[in-house]
Design an enzyme around this catalytic site. Structure first.
Site, PDB file in Angstrom:
ATOM      1  N   LEU A  72       0.834  -1.207   0.000  1.00 29.95           N
ATOM      2  CA  LEU A  72       0.000   0.000   0.000  1.00 29.95           C
ATOM      3  C   LEU A  72       0.865   1.252   0.000  1.00 29.95           C
ATOM      4  CD1 LEU A  72      -2.473  -1.514   2.582  1.00 29.95           C
ATOM      5  CD2 LEU A  72      -3.039  -0.906   0.206  1.00 29.95           C
ATOM      6  N   PRO A  73       0.267   2.417  -0.292  1.00 26.52           N
ATOM      7  CA  PRO A  73       1.089   3.634  -0.428  1.00 26.52           C
ATOM      8  C   PRO A  73       1.888   4.002   0.828  1.00 26.52           C
ATOM      9  CG  PRO A  73      -1.081   3.967  -1.399  1.00 26.52           C
ATOM     10  CD  PRO A  73      -1.126   2.634  -0.720  1.00 26.52           C
ATOM     11  N   LYS A 179      14.479   0.465   4.536  1.00 22.35           N
ATOM     12  CA  LYS A 179      13.926   0.856   3.233  1.00 22.35           C
ATOM     13  C   LYS A 179      14.004   2.379   3.060  1.00 22.35           C
ATOM     14  CE  LYS A 179      11.844   1.278  -0.548  1.00 22.35           C
ATOM     15  NZ  LYS A 179      12.427   0.895  -1.823  1.00 22.35           N
ATOM     16  N   LYS A 248       7.942  10.783   0.328  1.00 24.68           N
ATOM     17  CA  LYS A 248       7.508  10.133   1.579  1.00 24.68           C
ATOM     18  C   LYS A 248       8.665   9.376   2.237  1.00 24.68           C
ATOM     19  CE  LYS A 248       6.241   6.065   1.109  1.00 24.68           C
ATOM     20  NZ  LYS A 248       5.745   4.744   0.760  1.00 24.68           N
TER      21      LYS A 248
HETATM   22  P1  NAD Z   1       0.637   2.387  -6.438  1.00 29.35           P
HETATM   23  O1  NAD Z   1       0.033   3.689  -6.114  1.00 29.35           O
HETATM   24  O2  NAD Z   1       0.848   1.998  -7.871  1.00 29.35           O
HETATM   25  O3  NAD Z   1      -0.203   1.198  -5.741  1.00 29.35           O
HETATM   26  C1  NAD Z   1      -0.863   1.314  -4.514  1.00 29.35           C
HETATM   27  C2  NAD Z   1      -2.151   0.519  -4.614  1.00 29.35           C
HETATM   28  O4  NAD Z   1      -2.818   0.581  -3.346  1.00 29.35           O
HETATM   29  C3  NAD Z   1      -3.129   1.076  -5.659  1.00 29.35           C
HETATM   30  O5  NAD Z   1      -3.577   0.036  -6.521  1.00 29.35           O
HETATM   31  C4  NAD Z   1      -4.272   1.638  -4.826  1.00 29.35           C
HETATM   32  O6  NAD Z   1      -5.541   1.574  -5.463  1.00 29.35           O
HETATM   33  C5  NAD Z   1      -4.192   0.734  -3.609  1.00 29.35           C
HETATM   34  N1  NAD Z   1      -4.859   1.310  -2.432  1.00 29.35           N
HETATM   35  C6  NAD Z   1      -4.820   2.574  -1.970  1.00 29.35           C
HETATM   36  N2  NAD Z   1      -5.595   2.712  -0.862  1.00 29.35           N
HETATM   37  C7  NAD Z   1      -6.103   1.478  -0.620  1.00 29.35           C
HETATM   38  C8  NAD Z   1      -6.953   0.964   0.383  1.00 29.35           C
HETATM   39  N3  NAD Z   1      -7.454   1.736   1.355  1.00 29.35           N
HETATM   40  N4  NAD Z   1      -7.290  -0.345   0.336  1.00 29.35           N
HETATM   41  C9  NAD Z   1      -6.814  -1.150  -0.661  1.00 29.35           C
HETATM   42  N5  NAD Z   1      -5.997  -0.717  -1.638  1.00 29.35           N
HETATM   43  C10 NAD Z   1      -5.634   0.582  -1.613  1.00 29.35           C
HETATM   44  O7  NAD Z   1       2.029   2.333  -5.637  1.00 29.35           O
HETATM   45  P2  NAD Z   1       3.290   1.382  -5.893  1.00 29.35           P
HETATM   46  O8  NAD Z   1       4.274   2.119  -6.741  1.00 29.35           O
HETATM   47  O9  NAD Z   1       2.837   0.024  -6.243  1.00 29.35           O
HETATM   48  O10 NAD Z   1       3.896   1.379  -4.403  1.00 29.35           O
HETATM   49  C11 NAD Z   1       3.338   0.604  -3.355  1.00 29.35           C
HETATM   50  C12 NAD Z   1       4.295   0.641  -2.174  1.00 29.35           C
HETATM   51  O11 NAD Z   1       5.547   0.098  -2.576  1.00 29.35           O
HETATM   52  C13 NAD Z   1       4.585   2.064  -1.653  1.00 29.35           C
HETATM   53  O12 NAD Z   1       4.705   2.022  -0.264  1.00 29.35           O
HETATM   54  C14 NAD Z   1       5.892   2.410  -2.341  1.00 29.35           C
HETATM   55  O13 NAD Z   1       6.616   3.393  -1.623  1.00 29.35           O
HETATM   56  C15 NAD Z   1       6.584   1.059  -2.367  1.00 29.35           C
HETATM   57  N6  NAD Z   1       7.573   0.842  -3.421  1.00 29.35           N
HETATM   58  C16 NAD Z   1       7.332   1.226  -4.717  1.00 29.35           C
HETATM   59  C17 NAD Z   1       8.287   0.959  -5.697  1.00 29.35           C
HETATM   60  C18 NAD Z   1       8.086   1.347  -7.153  1.00 29.35           C
HETATM   61  O14 NAD Z   1       9.046   1.278  -7.925  1.00 29.35           O
HETATM   62  N7  NAD Z   1       6.893   1.730  -7.583  1.00 29.35           N
HETATM   63  C19 NAD Z   1       9.477   0.288  -5.360  1.00 29.35           C
HETATM   64  C20 NAD Z   1       9.677  -0.119  -4.048  1.00 29.35           C
HETATM   65  C21 NAD Z   1       8.713   0.157  -3.084  1.00 29.35           C
END
Ligand code: NAD
Length: 297
Positions: A72-73, A179, A248
């Site tokens: 999740l975010p 992280k 963040k």
């Molecule tokens: P994203 O925004 O693409 O995905 C987040 C998902 O969570 C979305 O599908 C959204 O609809 C869902 N969501 C939001 N609120 C929700 C709720 N209340 N209930 C259920 N689902 C909900 O983000 P992402 O890029 O996939 O990143 C996710 C996590 O991974 C973050 O914490 C980010 O910092 C971390 N991260 C991302 C990357 C990257 O390259 N994108 C790499 C490493 C870590």
């Protein structure tokens, strides 16, 4: 839950840019997969591509799964999914199940969540990842796991479906702390690389020469190798990791430094640079678009 390779039902909450490829790999390994996201479109895509079953609430995930992964975010959303009202996960978790927060969350919040889940009869570990969408697709993420070693051992085969290196970092929250600290280093490296590229080009040196020299020299870092040419010189700005999420992570790292009383020289400057970029370019912009902050006004 028993140990070993038994393919128990797994819940995955947060089918976003990272969650989609990670959950797909779990399904491909033969784990019965239950998925939840507030985006119906995200659920429709994964259910059309895998055998995953979409659930209506986090509570439905809890009732059906022995391990539940959160991607999740941020910590605010993690808390909402775990504790936010009647459809929330915690009250419906199976006894002895494990919740794994793979989001990049705030370690101080993570340490508060652990005892609350213990009271509900479940274990909680943090296992955030590094490597981005590319390495999520090929299952070679770096995973930093914090919490009880015995619990981590129980879910190691599951984590191995998503990552190649699984590093145990110690107490609950230590994975999330690492992280944020990793992304602090990554963000500083990216900004320095962007600035070197900009100054070099303005001086009259070709971008490919600048990048070749950096990558053959001591300035080499992940951004010089994997981002400058691919996303910045190409002007594609589409790495799949947003600017808001990077800001963040830097926030978490600088807050951690405040909590520990550790001195940083770069921390506030770095945080301000990324905050300014988020304000100007928007949280949804790709993090590599920070290069555009160096363009003249
Ligand atoms: P994203 O925004 O693409 O995905 C987040 C998902 O969570 C979305 O599908 C959204 O609809 C869902 N969501 C939001 N609120 C929700 C709720 N209340 N209930 C259920 N689902 C909900 O983000 P992402 O890029 O996939 O990143 C996710 C996590 O991974 C973050 O914490 C980010 O910092 C971390 N991260 C991302 C990357 C990257 O390259 N994108 C790499 C490493 C870590």
């Amino acid at each position: 839950m028993t140990t070993g390779e038994r393919k128990y039902p797994v819940g995955f909450i947060g089918i976003g840019k990272m969650g989609y490829p990670m959950a797909s790999r779990i399904a491909a390994q033969g784990y019965p997969l239950h998925v939840y996201d507030i985006s119906a479109a995200a659920l429709a895509v994964i259910c059309s591509q895998t055998d995953a079953r979409a659930e209506k609430t986090p509570a439905d995930i809890g009732r059906n799964c022995e391990a539940v992964i959160l991607m999740l975010p941020d910590s605010a959303v993690v808390k909402k999914v775990l504790f936010g009202g009647s459809g929330a996960l915690t009250a419906h978790l199976l006894p002895g199940s494990v919740v794994i927060d793979m989001s990049s969350s705030d370690p101080s919040v993570t340490r508060e969540i652990g005892p609350r889940l213990k009271q509900a009869g479940a274990d909680f570990i943090d296992a955030p990842v590094s490597g981005g969408v590319k390495r999520a697709i090929d299952g070679s993420l770096a995973i930093m796991a914090g919490g009880d070693g015995a619990v981590i051992a129980r879910v190691k085969p599951l984590l191995s479906a998503m990552g190649k290196s699984i590093i145990e970092t110690g107490m609950l929250g230590s994975g999330h702390a690492m992280k944020a600290l990793n992304n602090y280093v990554s963000a500083a490296g990216l900004l320095a690389a962007c600035e070197a590229l900009k100054v070099g080009v303005d001086f009259g040196i070709a971008p490919d020469k600048i990048i070749a020299v950096l990558n053959a020299s001591t300035g080499k870092n992940n951004s010089t190798e994997n981002k400058l040419m691919q996303y910045i010189v190409s002007r594609l700005f589409n790495s799949g990791f947003s600017l808001g999420l990077m800001r963040k992570d830097i926030n978490i790292a600088t807050d951690l430094a405040k909590t520990t009383g550790s001195r940083t020289l770069l921390g506030e400057v770095l945080l301000k640079s990324w905050k300014d970029a988020e304000k100007k370019l928007g949280a949804a912009a790709d993090h590599t678009a920070i290069f555009q902050m160096l363009d003249s006004e």
